[in-house]
Design an enzyme around this catalytic site. Structure first.
Site, PDB file in Angstrom:
ATOM      1  N   ASP A   1       4.801  -7.398   3.492  1.00  0.00           N
ATOM      2  CA  ASP A   1       3.737  -6.627   4.115  1.00  0.00           C
ATOM      3  C   ASP A   1       2.984  -7.517   5.092  1.00  0.00           C
ATOM      4  O   ASP A   1       3.063  -8.749   5.029  1.00  0.00           O
ATOM      5  CB  ASP A   1       2.766  -6.088   3.046  1.00  0.00           C
ATOM      6  CG  ASP A   1       2.021  -4.839   3.501  1.00  0.00           C
ATOM      7  OD1 ASP A   1       2.427  -3.731   3.089  1.00  0.00           O
ATOM      8  OD2 ASP A   1       1.064  -4.974   4.277  1.00  0.00           O
TER       9      ASP A   1
ATOM     10  N   TYR B   1       7.659   9.348  16.699  1.00  0.00           N
ATOM     11  CA  TYR B   1       7.734   9.300  15.238  1.00  0.00           C
ATOM     12  C   TYR B   1       8.942  10.085  14.732  1.00  0.00           C
ATOM     13  O   TYR B   1       9.710   9.600  13.893  1.00  0.00           O
ATOM     14  CB  TYR B   1       6.445   9.858  14.651  1.00  0.00           C
ATOM     15  CG  TYR B   1       6.350   9.756  13.149  1.00  0.00           C
ATOM     16  CD1 TYR B   1       6.164   8.537  12.528  1.00  0.00           C
ATOM     17  CD2 TYR B   1       6.446  10.894  12.348  1.00  0.00           C
ATOM     18  CE1 TYR B   1       6.068   8.437  11.144  1.00  0.00           C
ATOM     19  CE2 TYR B   1       6.353  10.814  10.967  1.00  0.00           C
ATOM     20  CZ  TYR B   1       6.160   9.574  10.376  1.00  0.00           C
ATOM     21  OH  TYR B   1       6.083   9.487   8.999  1.00  0.00           O
TER      22      TYR B   1
ATOM     23  N   SER C   1       0.838  -1.200   0.000  1.00  0.00           N
ATOM     24  CA  SER C   1       0.000   0.000   0.000  1.00  0.00           C
ATOM     25  C   SER C   1       0.874   1.251   0.000  1.00  0.00           C
ATOM     26  O   SER C   1       2.088   1.192   0.235  1.00  0.00           O
ATOM     27  CB  SER C   1      -0.921   0.027   1.228  1.00  0.00           C
ATOM     28  OG  SER C   1      -0.163   0.091   2.422  1.00  0.00           O
TER      29      SER C   1
ATOM     30  N   SER D   1      11.094  11.200   7.068  1.00  0.00           N
ATOM     31  CA  SER D   1       9.910  12.057   7.048  1.00  0.00           C
ATOM     32  C   SER D   1      10.335  13.484   7.307  1.00  0.00           C
ATOM     33  O   SER D   1      11.396  13.731   7.911  1.00  0.00           O
ATOM     34  CB  SER D   1       8.918  11.608   8.132  1.00  0.00           C
ATOM     35  OG  SER D   1       7.926  12.572   8.362  1.00  0.00           O
TER      36      SER D   1
ATOM     37  N   VAL E   1       7.722  -6.674  10.460  1.00  0.00           N
ATOM     38  CA  VAL E   1       9.091  -6.152  10.487  1.00  0.00           C
ATOM     39  C   VAL E   1       9.660  -6.013  11.898  1.00  0.00           C
ATOM     40  O   VAL E   1      10.852  -5.766  12.060  1.00  0.00           O
ATOM     41  CB  VAL E   1       9.205  -4.799   9.742  1.00  0.00           C
ATOM     42  CG1 VAL E   1       8.877  -4.959   8.266  1.00  0.00           C
ATOM     43  CG2 VAL E   1       8.340  -3.735  10.394  1.00  0.00           C
TER      44      VAL E   1
END
Length: 268
Positions: free
Chosen positions: A36, A173, A15, A160, A62
């Site tokens: 996945d 994060y 995805s 990110s 993972v």
């Protein structure tokens, strides 16, 4: 490095950014190992990409190193049997968010298990997949021969914009993605003698399952922070950059922001 005739491993490949990357690489003649958690979407994508001769799906957690090892070993064996398409690279695109303040308004600290999960998927999961894929990539014959441009593979990691300007509630994060950005150069230096390049993409707001789950208020606030274009990024734009990074041998050890000049505000 030439993409055609190589096999690429992509985690989170069923995805979002991972799926777009799988589609783009397959269109360039690569074989794809899709890793996945979601068996339905992963198997469907493998079939869409041409079935067992061109793409294989491996169900992987993972955060479970044995699960990663089994998938990488199977993918490497398949790559050797799939018309001699050696492993050419790995794109660890699996990631999660789970926003939480490090301490809330009632002085309650963030849950450690939630912090561990974000770090486990985004950081440890990335490192584990890369480290287990590397011996198989290093075993490939160099593309272009043994000269200065001869390379065996490329690692493209996903950070990110939060690695640089994380918002409130993004401590875990931002820490996980900041670590991915920070390890890019030393990893490239470690692998230079093996002819393996390492790069990281740091996207901002992109159209993925993670961003689709945002409330309208949160989404509007993020859109207001964008410069140009005034819209979220498209997964195929991320995938186009992956293609360029693989094909441009001079790119190595860099973290590249893909954010349309946006900088995230401190709070929504």
């Amino acid at each position: 490095m030439k993409i055609e005739g190589r096999t690429f491993i992509i985690s989170g490949g069923a995805s979002g950014l991972g799926r777009a990357t799988a589609l783009a690489l397959a269109a360039r003649g690569a074989n794809i190992a899709i890793l996945d958690m979601n068996e339905d979407t992963g198997a469907a994508l493998a079939a869409e990409l041409g079935g067992p001769s061109r793409a294989r799906f491996y169900q992987v957690d993972v955060t479970d190193t044995a699960s990663v090892a089994a998938a990488v070993t199977a993918a490497a064996e398949w790559s050797r049997s799939a018309g001699g398409a050696p492993l050419g690279g790995v794109v660890p695109a699996a990631g999660i968010g789970l926003p939480a303040l490090i301490m809330d308004g009632k002085h309650r600290p963030a849950r450690l298990d939630a912090l561990d999960l974000v770090l486990g998927v985004n950081l440890r999961g990335t490192l584990d997949l890369v480290r287990q894929a590397l011996p198989h990539i290093a075993a490939a014959s160099p593309d272009g021969g043994e000269g200065p441009d001869g390379e065996r593979g490329v690692v493209v990691m996903v950070a990110s914009s939060a690695a640089f300007d994380g918002q409130m509630g993004q401590v875990a994060y931002a820490a996980s993605k900041g670590a991915v950005a920070a390890m890019t150069l030393p990893m490239a230096r470690d692998l230079s003698r093996h002819g393996i390049r390492v790069l990281t993409i740091a996207p901002s707001l992109f159209e993925t399952n993670m961003t689709k789950a945002m409330s309208d208020k949160v989404r509007k606030s993020l859109l207001n922070s964008l410069e140009f274009p005034k819209r979220p990024g498209k997964p195929e734009e991320f995938a186009a950059l992956v293609i360029h990074l693989i094909e441009n041998t001079m790119l190595n050890g860099e973290v590249i922001r893909l954010d349309g000049a946006s900088r995230m505000p401190a709070r929504l």
